[in-house]
Motif scaffolding. Structure first.
Motif, PDB file in Angstrom:
ATOM      1  N   GLY A   1       0.791  -1.239   0.000  1.00 34.53           N
ATOM      2  CA  GLY A   1       0.000   0.000   0.000  1.00 34.53           C
ATOM      3  C   GLY A   1       0.817   1.280   0.000  1.00 34.53           C
ATOM      4  O   GLY A   1       0.236   2.368  -0.046  1.00 34.53           O
ATOM      5  N   THR A   2       2.146   1.152   0.043  1.00 32.91           N
ATOM      6  CA  THR A   2       2.994   2.347  -0.106  1.00 32.91           C
ATOM      7  C   THR A   2       3.762   2.299  -1.431  1.00 32.91           C
ATOM      8  O   THR A   2       4.583   3.162  -1.703  1.00 32.91           O
ATOM      9  N   GLY A   3       3.500   1.260  -2.233  1.00 28.76           N
ATOM     10  CA  GLY A   3       4.252   1.072  -3.474  1.00 28.76           C
ATOM     11  C   GLY A   3       3.605   1.763  -4.675  1.00 28.76           C
ATOM     12  O   GLY A   3       2.641   2.523  -4.538  1.00 28.76           O
ATOM     13  N   LYS A   4       4.125   1.462  -5.860  1.00 23.69           N
ATOM     14  CA  LYS A   4       3.711   2.173  -7.078  1.00 23.69           C
ATOM     15  C   LYS A   4       2.216   2.026  -7.357  1.00 23.69           C
ATOM     16  O   LYS A   4       1.546   2.992  -7.683  1.00 23.69           O
ATOM     17  N   THR A   5       1.714   0.804  -7.285  1.00 19.73           N
ATOM     18  CA  THR A   5       0.274   0.629  -7.558  1.00 19.73           C
ATOM     19  C   THR A   5      -0.533   0.772  -6.270  1.00 19.73           C
ATOM     20  O   THR A   5      -1.572   1.418  -6.245  1.00 19.73           O
ATOM     21  N   GLY A   6      -0.035   0.165  -5.165  1.00 21.05           N
ATOM     22  CA  GLY A   6      -0.806   0.116  -3.929  1.00 21.05           C
ATOM     23  C   GLY A   6      -1.164   1.482  -3.381  1.00 21.05           C
ATOM     24  O   GLY A   6      -2.300   1.719  -2.958  1.00 21.05           O
TER      25      GLY A   6
ATOM     26  N   VAL B   1      -0.419  -7.775  -3.402  1.00 21.75           N
ATOM     27  CA  VAL B   1       0.819  -7.442  -4.115  1.00 21.75           C
ATOM     28  C   VAL B   1       1.931  -8.191  -3.406  1.00 21.75           C
ATOM     29  O   VAL B   1       2.163  -7.971  -2.218  1.00 21.75           O
ATOM     30  N   TYR B   2       2.605  -9.056  -4.134  1.00 22.47           N
ATOM     31  CA  TYR B   2       3.713  -9.783  -3.518  1.00 22.47           C
ATOM     32  C   TYR B   2       5.001  -9.003  -3.755  1.00 22.47           C
ATOM     33  O   TYR B   2       5.182  -8.378  -4.796  1.00 22.47           O
ATOM     34  N   HIS B   3       5.881  -9.052  -2.777  1.00 14.17           N
ATOM     35  CA  HIS B   3       7.168  -8.380  -2.930  1.00 14.17           C
ATOM     36  C   HIS B   3       8.290  -9.365  -2.613  1.00 14.17           C
ATOM     37  O   HIS B   3       8.167 -10.124  -1.653  1.00 14.17           O
TER      38      HIS B   3
ATOM     39  N   GLY C   1      -1.165  -2.423   3.938  1.00 18.92           N
ATOM     40  CA  GLY C   1      -0.458  -3.618   4.382  1.00 18.92           C
ATOM     41  C   GLY C   1       0.969  -3.563   3.886  1.00 18.92           C
ATOM     42  O   GLY C   1       1.237  -3.852   2.717  1.00 18.92           O
ATOM     43  N   SER C   2       1.882  -3.170   4.745  1.00 20.69           N
ATOM     44  CA  SER C   2       3.302  -3.146   4.369  1.00 20.69           C
ATOM     45  C   SER C   2       4.112  -3.118   5.659  1.00 20.69           C
ATOM     46  O   SER C   2       3.548  -2.950   6.740  1.00 20.69           O
ATOM     47  N   ARG C   3       5.412  -3.230   5.528  1.00 18.33           N
ATOM     48  CA  ARG C   3       6.241  -3.270   6.738  1.00 18.33           C
ATOM     49  C   ARG C   3       6.134  -1.974   7.529  1.00 18.33           C
ATOM     50  O   ARG C   3       6.294  -1.961   8.734  1.00 18.33           O
ATOM     51  N   SER C   4       5.820  -0.870   6.806  1.00 22.68           N
ATOM     52  CA  SER C   4       5.701   0.416   7.510  1.00 22.68           C
ATOM     53  C   SER C   4       4.260   0.739   7.886  1.00 22.68           C
ATOM     54  O   SER C   4       3.977   1.825   8.376  1.00 22.68           O
ATOM     55  N   GLY C   5       3.328  -0.206   7.634  1.00 21.51           N
ATOM     56  CA  GLY C   5       1.928   0.032   7.990  1.00 21.51           C
ATOM     57  C   GLY C   5       1.709  -0.129   9.487  1.00 21.51           C
ATOM     58  O   GLY C   5       2.594  -0.538  10.230  1.00 21.51           O
TER      59      GLY C   5
HETATM   60  N1  LIG Z   1       7.231  -3.160 -12.155  1.00 22.95           N
HETATM   61  C1  LIG Z   1       6.625  -3.765 -13.144  1.00 22.95           C
HETATM   62  O1  LIG Z   1       6.788  -3.370 -14.296  1.00 22.95           O
HETATM   63  C2  LIG Z   1       5.721  -4.934 -12.868  1.00 22.95           C
HETATM   64  C3  LIG Z   1       4.995  -5.497 -13.927  1.00 22.95           C
HETATM   65  C4  LIG Z   1       4.102  -6.546 -13.649  1.00 22.95           C
HETATM   66  C5  LIG Z   1       3.942  -7.000 -12.337  1.00 22.95           C
HETATM   67  N2  LIG Z   1       4.687  -6.426 -11.341  1.00 22.95           N
HETATM   68  C6  LIG Z   1       4.509  -6.918  -9.956  1.00 22.95           C
HETATM   69  O2  LIG Z   1       4.236  -5.823  -9.124  1.00 22.95           O
HETATM   70  C7  LIG Z   1       4.539  -6.198  -7.776  1.00 22.95           C
HETATM   71  C8  LIG Z   1       5.105  -4.980  -7.074  1.00 22.95           C
HETATM   72  O3  LIG Z   1       4.075  -4.012  -7.013  1.00 22.95           O
HETATM   73  P1  LIG Z   1       4.373  -2.461  -6.957  1.00 22.95           P
HETATM   74  O4  LIG Z   1       5.331  -2.143  -8.059  1.00 22.95           O
HETATM   75  O5  LIG Z   1       3.070  -1.740  -6.917  1.00 22.95           O
HETATM   76  O6  LIG Z   1       5.105  -2.315  -5.552  1.00 22.95           O
HETATM   77  P2  LIG Z   1       6.481  -1.593  -5.264  1.00 22.95           P
HETATM   78  O7  LIG Z   1       6.453  -0.193  -5.794  1.00 22.95           O
HETATM   79  O8  LIG Z   1       7.580  -2.527  -5.690  1.00 22.95           O
HETATM   80  O9  LIG Z   1       6.454  -1.472  -3.685  1.00 22.95           O
HETATM   81  C9  LIG Z   1       6.623  -2.603  -2.856  1.00 22.95           C
HETATM   82  C10 LIG Z   1       5.578  -2.562  -1.756  1.00 22.95           C
HETATM   83  O10 LIG Z   1       5.687  -3.748  -0.971  1.00 22.95           O
HETATM   84  C11 LIG Z   1       6.003  -3.412   0.379  1.00 22.95           C
HETATM   85  N3  LIG Z   1       6.967  -4.409   0.835  1.00 22.95           N
HETATM   86  C12 LIG Z   1       8.282  -4.521   0.510  1.00 22.95           C
HETATM   87  N4  LIG Z   1       8.818  -5.592   1.108  1.00 22.95           N
HETATM   88  C13 LIG Z   1       7.838  -6.170   1.817  1.00 22.95           C
HETATM   89  C14 LIG Z   1       7.777  -7.314   2.670  1.00 22.95           C
HETATM   90  N5  LIG Z   1       8.859  -8.089   2.885  1.00 22.95           N
HETATM   91  N6  LIG Z   1       6.602  -7.636   3.253  1.00 22.95           N
HETATM   92  C15 LIG Z   1       5.517  -6.861   3.054  1.00 22.95           C
HETATM   93  N7  LIG Z   1       5.496  -5.770   2.255  1.00 22.95           N
HETATM   94  C16 LIG Z   1       6.653  -5.423   1.656  1.00 22.95           C
HETATM   95  C17 LIG Z   1       6.544  -1.991   0.335  1.00 22.95           C
HETATM   96  O11 LIG Z   1       6.244  -1.267   1.520  1.00 22.95           O
HETATM   97  P3  LIG Z   1       7.206  -1.273   2.816  1.00 22.95           P
HETATM   98  O12 LIG Z   1       8.552  -0.877   2.329  1.00 22.95           O
HETATM   99  O13 LIG Z   1       6.554  -0.293   3.737  1.00 22.95           O
HETATM  100  O14 LIG Z   1       7.163  -2.666   3.350  1.00 22.95           O
HETATM  101  C18 LIG Z   1       5.737  -1.395  -0.809  1.00 22.95           C
HETATM  102  O15 LIG Z   1       4.470  -0.974  -0.365  1.00 22.95           O
HETATM  103  C19 LIG Z   1       5.467  -7.401  -7.849  1.00 22.95           C
HETATM  104  O16 LIG Z   1       4.775  -8.547  -7.387  1.00 22.95           O
HETATM  105  C20 LIG Z   1       5.743  -7.546  -9.342  1.00 22.95           C
HETATM  106  O17 LIG Z   1       5.832  -8.907  -9.713  1.00 22.95           O
HETATM  107  C21 LIG Z   1       5.547  -5.404 -11.573  1.00 22.95           C
END
Ligand SMILES: NC(=O)c1ccc[n+]([C@@H]2O[C@H](COP(=O)([O-])OP(=O)(O)OC[C@H]3O[C@@H](n4cnc5c(N)ncnc54)[C@H](OP(=O)(O)O)[C@@H]3O)[C@@H](O)[C@H]2O)c1
Length: 279
Positions: A17-22, A68-70, A39-43
């Protein structure tokens, strides 16, 4: 007694929820006055994929989850974690799961299957490369340094705007008619990375070039920024999804929202206007 508008509405949990889409999904739901939890580590409470003890507290009173899996759905262990999380969620009363997945990624299918098997109403968002990779993620520093090196050859990609992904996710989380749908989300136009760099140059007002590199060279560059095992897996993923399999458009955004997706030119102008690419 006046009822609170949100009294009867259960919470939507937005993982990542702090990431690009969330964070864009959170903003959309909050703007509609809907109860939403990051839902994130900083939530608060914190959510950590690697620590199942953190799952139950964030799932309390939740009806729908944006999953969203990370770091990436194709990583080893991702599908098992998602399966286990989805089971806990459904057991705790969750009725709707919307999963962010990747387009053309065989490695993501097991994670998708875990959500589809959960018993909840599900929607899968199979996304192309996000435009925001250039402004909010691993391609930001390369853009600022005027050189984007990737093992992408001359392949074309239909970059999708994270704002469109968030619009589709928000619709799937809150509206009827999206259950059981797999939406392939692309932008409206195919661009090679050279063309994308050209659009960014135009918007940023200076030359940013694309440099095709070999997978081996790219893996060694990546390894300077992420753990070695992630570097190898990510490099492998890039090579596979950028082999031409995704070089066509789909109608996922239009099908989900009834309108065309945003164009890369608009994305690039908007990103440049924030100053993110200034040196
Ligand atoms: N980038 C692309 O072009 C692309 C394309 C297709 C699919 N995807 C998929 O998109 C997903 C990533 O989504 P996004 O780009 O919206 O996110 P993102 O910008 O990569 O941000 C990651 C998010 O996950 C949280 N996070 C990081 N580590 C974590 C952990 N160990 N446990 C719980 N939360 C955690 C972060 O918050 P905190 O730091 O507060 O924890 C943050 O909110 C991946 O599954 C990827 O496969 C990406």
């Amino acid at each position: 007694m006046t009822k609170d508008m949100t009294e009867d509405q259960k919470t939507t949990l937005v993982l990542g929820g702090t990431g690009k889409t969330g964070r864009r999904v959170v903003a959309r739901l909050a703007a509609r006055g809907l109860p939403v939890r990051v839902g994130s580590r900083s939530g608060a409470p914190p959510f950590e994929w690697d620590d199942p003890a953190t799952w139950a507290p964030v799932l309390r009173d939740v009806e729908s989850v944006y999953v969203v899996y990370h770091p990436d759905l194709t990583m080893p262990g991702a599908a098992a974690a998602i399966r286990s999380f989805a089971e806990s969620a459904v057991k705790g009363g969750v009725r709707r799961l919307v999963l962010l997945s990747g387009r053309g990624e065989e490695g993501a299918l097991a994670g998708e299957r875990a959500v589809r098997d959960s018993g909840a109403a599900w929607t899968i968002l199979r996304s192309s490369w996000f435009c925001q990779n250039f402004s909010e993620d691993f391609l930001l520093e390369p853009v600022r340094a005027d050189e984007i090196a990737l093992p992408a050859g001359n392949v074309a990609e239909p970059f999708v705007d994270a704002a469109d992904i968030a619009d589709v996710a928000a619709a799937a989380l809150t509206e009827d008619g999206h259950a059981g749908q797999i939406y392939e989300l692309t932008g409206p136009r195919l661009l090679t990375f050279e063309e994308a760099a050209g659009e960014i140059s135009q918007a940023a007002g200076r030359a940013v070039r694309y440099v095709p590199v070999t997978p081996e060279r790219y893996a060694s560059v990546l390894a300077e920024h992420v753990p070695a095992e992630h570097a190898a897996l990510l490099c492998d993923l890039f090579i596979r999804v950028l082999d031409g399999r995704n070089a066509h458009l789909t109608d996922g955004v239009e099908r989900a929202l009834g309108r065309p997706p945003r164009d890369f030119t608009d994305y690039a102008r908007g990103a440049a206007a924030t100053g993110v690419w200034d040196r």
